[in-house]
Motif scaffolding. Structure first.
Motif, mmCIF file in Angstrom:
data_model
loop_
_atom_site.group_PDB
_atom_site.id
_atom_site.type_symbol
_atom_site.label_atom_id
_atom_site.label_comp_id
_atom_site.label_asym_id
_atom_site.label_seq_id
_atom_site.Cartn_x
_atom_site.Cartn_y
_atom_site.Cartn_z
ATOM 1 N N THR A 71 -20.704 92.570 -52.321
ATOM 2 C CA THR A 71 -20.534 93.434 -53.488
ATOM 3 C C THR A 71 -20.024 94.805 -53.086
ATOM 4 O O THR A 71 -19.088 95.329 -53.686
ATOM 5 N N ASN A 103 -18.990 94.386 -57.804
ATOM 6 C CA ASN A 103 -19.602 93.871 -59.042
ATOM 7 C C ASN A 103 -18.595 93.700 -60.183
ATOM 8 O O ASN A 103 -18.971 93.677 -61.356
ATOM 9 N N ASP A 104 -17.325 93.567 -59.827
ATOM 10 C CA ASP A 104 -16.254 93.367 -60.807
ATOM 11 C C ASP A 104 -15.864 91.887 -60.773
ATOM 12 O O ASP A 104 -15.305 91.407 -59.776
ATOM 13 N N PRO A 105 -16.148 91.125 -61.837
ATOM 14 C CA PRO A 105 -15.874 89.678 -61.800
ATOM 15 C C PRO A 105 -14.412 89.338 -61.556
ATOM 16 O O PRO A 105 -14.110 88.384 -60.828
ATOM 17 N N ASN A 129 -21.657 88.610 -59.505
ATOM 18 C CA ASN A 129 -21.657 87.982 -60.835
ATOM 19 C C ASN A 129 -21.924 86.490 -60.707
ATOM 20 O O ASN A 129 -21.018 85.666 -60.792
ATOM 21 N N GLU A 130 -23.191 86.156 -60.496
ATOM 22 C CA GLU A 130 -23.570 84.770 -60.254
ATOM 23 C C GLU A 130 -23.340 83.861 -61.455
ATOM 24 O O GLU A 130 -23.118 82.669 -61.302
ATOM 25 N N ASP A 132 -21.042 84.372 -63.969
ATOM 26 C CA ASP A 132 -19.714 84.456 -64.573
ATOM 27 C C ASP A 132 -18.973 83.134 -64.368
ATOM 28 O O ASP A 132 -18.837 82.650 -63.237
ATOM 29 N N SER A 193 -28.862 89.312 -60.811
ATOM 30 C CA SER A 193 -28.635 88.653 -59.528
ATOM 31 C C SER A 193 -29.943 88.107 -58.965
ATOM 32 O O SER A 193 -31.041 88.555 -59.319
#
Length: 339
Positions: A71, A103-105, A129-130, A132, A193
């Motif tokens: 991340t 943390n940006d998908p 982003n688990e 997404d 998360s």
């Protein structure tokens, strides 16, 4: 100075060995005698030979690179893990290519796709982003071995190395309970998360194991991993029934927690006990040093390397999961509640 056109045949001729033996030395294969290895390495030095890695990759279908998605490596905890992984995999001839997902998908999707296009030999991924769907699809599209680092994701062909946050939190909380603490705050950041979820689970489970109802007013969550919890912790400490101990995740959360404690004129551990999650300069340099829950970075690197190596060799069908404990170390920042 390296002469033009030096290749592996020149190395083999100077060393007095076969091209196959020279190739095994150059590619780091283990079944080579020390004498042969020494002769080849001496010839490489004399000729200033540099392997053509592009050609090697085409022949062996190995790029000798591992993609690593974290991340944010400015987080000291990730920086320490990356260094341990880099050192461990370097022994096996691999180079790590690091990318920050922040943390940006969309950034995570693009990074995973780039790892796939570049033909990495493996991927170590800790996306922020688990849940997404696009991140999950990009992960499942990868054809090389993947190790998820402390993430719960619906990726059946990926292996996972998981930190046992819940058990670690319960150990630290049990220690605080044994000293007489009953009002223990938990300071984290607001995220879905796995680490955050498991820490909260362990916190509540520890209260229940002690025969107490988990408090609903002592959980503090910052807006992001780099946000301050100063205002929330300050408000807790000004209450007549303030917490007598705080467990705070590392770096920014811990730093703002310590400032709130100092501004309220409280001493550690005489007036309040503090435990952090993960070792950082903030925790080590404080006086007293902050007691902590931490994973062994070298153990993590060894287990990740083992998972990658075995999947490269065997290609097992189902993903596997291994756990690493969080070890509690009392460094002098915990004590009985005041009074």
């Amino acid at each position: 100075m390296k002469k033009k056109g030096v290749d592996i045949r020149d190395v083999a001729a100077l060393a007095g060995v076969s091209v196959g033996s020279a190739s095994r030395v150059i590619n780091g294969v283990e079944n080579v005698s020390p004498a042969t290895r020494e002769k080849v390495e001496r010839a490489i030095a004399v000729l200033d030979y540099r392997p053509n890695h592009a050609a090697q990759s085409l022949r062996s279908r190995s790029s000798k690179t591992i993609g690593c998605l974290f991340t944010d490596v400015t987080n000291p905890l990730y920086a320490r893990l990356f260094r341990a992984l880099e050192e461990r995999l370097r022994v096996e001839g691999y180079m790590l290519l690091l990318a920050n997902g922040l943390n940006d998908p969309q950034r995570e999707v693009e990074t995973l796709a780039m790892f796939g296009r570049r033909g990495m030999d493996g991927v170590i991924a800790a996306p922020g982003n688990e849940r997404d769907e696009q991140v999950l699809a990009a992960l499942n599209a990868l054809t090389m071995p993947v190790v998820l680092l402390d993430r719960d994701m619906a990726a059946p062909h990926c292996d996972a190395l998981l930190f046992d946050h819940a058990a670690g939190i319960k150990v630290a909380m049990a220690h605080l309970f044994s000293l007489g603490h009953r009002r223990i705050a938990l300071a984290l950041w607001r995220a879905s998360s796995r680490p955050v979820r498991r820490r909260i689970e362990g916190y509540r489970a520890a209260y229940r194991a002690a025969g107490l109802a988990p408090p609903t007013d002592l959980l503090v969550q910052a807006a992001s991993a780099t946000s301050s919890v100063y205002a929330d912790v300050d408000a807790l400490l000004r209450r007549p029934d303030r917490p007598t101990a705080i467990v705070a995740q590392g770096t920014y959360t811990l730093g703002s927690t310590l400032r709130a404690i100092a501004d309220n004129g409280l001493r550690i551990p005489h007036d309040i006990s503090v435990v952090t999650i993960g070792d950082t300069d903030v925790a080590r340099d404080h006086r007293p040093p902050i007691s902590l829950l931490n994973v062994d970075s070298k153990q993590v690197a060894e287990l990740v390397a083992g998972l990658l190596r075995s999947r490269m060799a065997e290609a097992p069908a189902a993903g596997r999961a291994e756990k690493v404990p969080l070890v509690f170390t009392d460094r002098g920042s915990v004590g009985p509640p005041a009074g």
